[in-house]
Design a protein around this motif. Sequence first.
Motif, PDB file in Angstrom:
ATOM      1  N   THR A 187       1.511   1.944  -1.932  1.00 58.60           N
ATOM      2  CA  THR A 187       1.920   3.339  -1.131  1.00 58.60           C
ATOM      3  C   THR A 187       2.554   4.621  -1.915  1.00 58.60           C
ATOM      4  OG1 THR A 187       2.980   1.709   0.551  1.00 58.60           O
ATOM      5  CG2 THR A 187       2.737   4.493   0.823  1.00 58.60           C
TER       6      THR A 187
ATOM      7  N   ASP B  60      -0.260   5.459  -3.968  1.00 57.26           N
ATOM      8  CA  ASP B  60      -1.272   6.579  -3.621  1.00 57.26           C
ATOM      9  C   ASP B  60      -0.910   7.882  -2.430  1.00 57.26           C
ATOM     10  OD1 ASP B  60      -2.520   4.307  -3.600  1.00 57.26           O
ATOM     11  OD2 ASP B  60      -2.339   3.390  -1.392  1.00 57.26           O
ATOM     12  N   ILE B  61       0.899   8.271  -2.377  1.00 58.39           N
ATOM     13  CA  ILE B  61       0.763   9.431  -2.107  1.00 58.39           C
ATOM     14  C   ILE B  61       1.808  10.494  -2.366  1.00 58.39           C
ATOM     15  CG2 ILE B  61      -0.059   8.741   0.376  1.00 58.39           C
ATOM     16  CD1 ILE B  61       3.648   8.459   1.345  1.00 58.39           C
ATOM     17  N   GLU B  62       2.352   9.695  -4.093  1.00 52.83           N
ATOM     18  CA  GLU B  62       3.559  10.357  -4.690  1.00 52.83           C
ATOM     19  C   GLU B  62       3.150  11.747  -5.378  1.00 52.83           C
ATOM     20  OE1 GLU B  62       4.434   8.968  -8.504  1.00 52.83           O
ATOM     21  OE2 GLU B  62       2.651   8.441  -9.230  1.00 52.83           O
TER      22      GLU B  62
ATOM     23  N   VAL C  86       6.108  12.150  -2.768  1.00 52.29           N
ATOM     24  CA  VAL C  86       6.557  12.307  -1.747  1.00 52.29           C
ATOM     25  C   VAL C  86       8.403  11.853  -0.802  1.00 52.29           C
ATOM     26  CG1 VAL C  86       6.301  10.198  -1.676  1.00 52.29           C
ATOM     27  CG2 VAL C  86       5.681  11.341   0.987  1.00 52.29           C
TER      28      VAL C  86
ATOM     29  N   ARG D  96       8.784  11.214   4.505  1.00 53.00           N
ATOM     30  CA  ARG D  96       7.166  10.854   4.536  1.00 53.00           C
ATOM     31  C   ARG D  96       7.112   9.373   4.659  1.00 53.00           C
ATOM     32  NH1 ARG D  96       2.747   9.250   6.595  1.00 53.00           N
ATOM     33  NH2 ARG D  96       0.985   9.736   5.586  1.00 53.00           N
ATOM     34  N   LEU D  97       7.620   8.730   3.817  1.00 51.59           N
ATOM     35  CA  LEU D  97       7.162   7.606   2.858  1.00 51.59           C
ATOM     36  C   LEU D  97       8.065   6.197   3.694  1.00 51.59           C
ATOM     37  CD1 LEU D  97       6.360   5.690   0.714  1.00 51.59           C
ATOM     38  CD2 LEU D  97       8.817   5.818  -0.554  1.00 51.59           C
TER      39      LEU D  97
ATOM     40  N   ALA E 258       4.807   6.231   6.302  1.00 52.28           N
ATOM     41  CA  ALA E 258       3.655   5.503   5.568  1.00 52.28           C
ATOM     42  C   ALA E 258       3.762   3.938   5.897  1.00 52.28           C
ATOM     43  CB  ALA E 258       2.970   6.818   4.537  1.00 52.28           C
TER      44      ALA E 258
END
Length: 139
Positions: A40, A43-45, A47, A51-52, A55
């Motif tokens: 995860t 995919d979104i760093e 972050v 927010r982590l 997610a």
Amino acid sequence: MDDGLADALHRVVMLLGEAARRRTDDPGGLTYSQIRLLGTLEDIEPVTQHRLAQALSVSDPAISRALRPLEADGLVQITIDPGHARRRLVRLTEAGRDAFHAAGKPLGDEFRAALVAAGFPYERYFEDTLRLAELLASD
């Protein structure tokens, strides 16, 4: 969403998680939860921890506890957000990226091979799952 569909989706997610845990949770290796967290994060760093946690559908204290051993092992880097001193930013390190790919890729390949061997239309499942995720994210 129809309650029956929501229940079925929840059951599938739970079964996949349990199958993954049985294959990964061994002493000395990454746990399934850690693999999921690192994936995860990839995919979104970068972050925020908050927010982590969102997610991954866990609480802020739970993500803080989960990150501690990963930071100690050099798999993630946690820094203060220069734009907001109370926020902490999380990034994968190269070692974390390597660990995720070493543990997560074989797991994904194993699931895909098992589904294909069972005659399951994996490519269609993958496309439909992405489409469903996009629909759910837009609500």
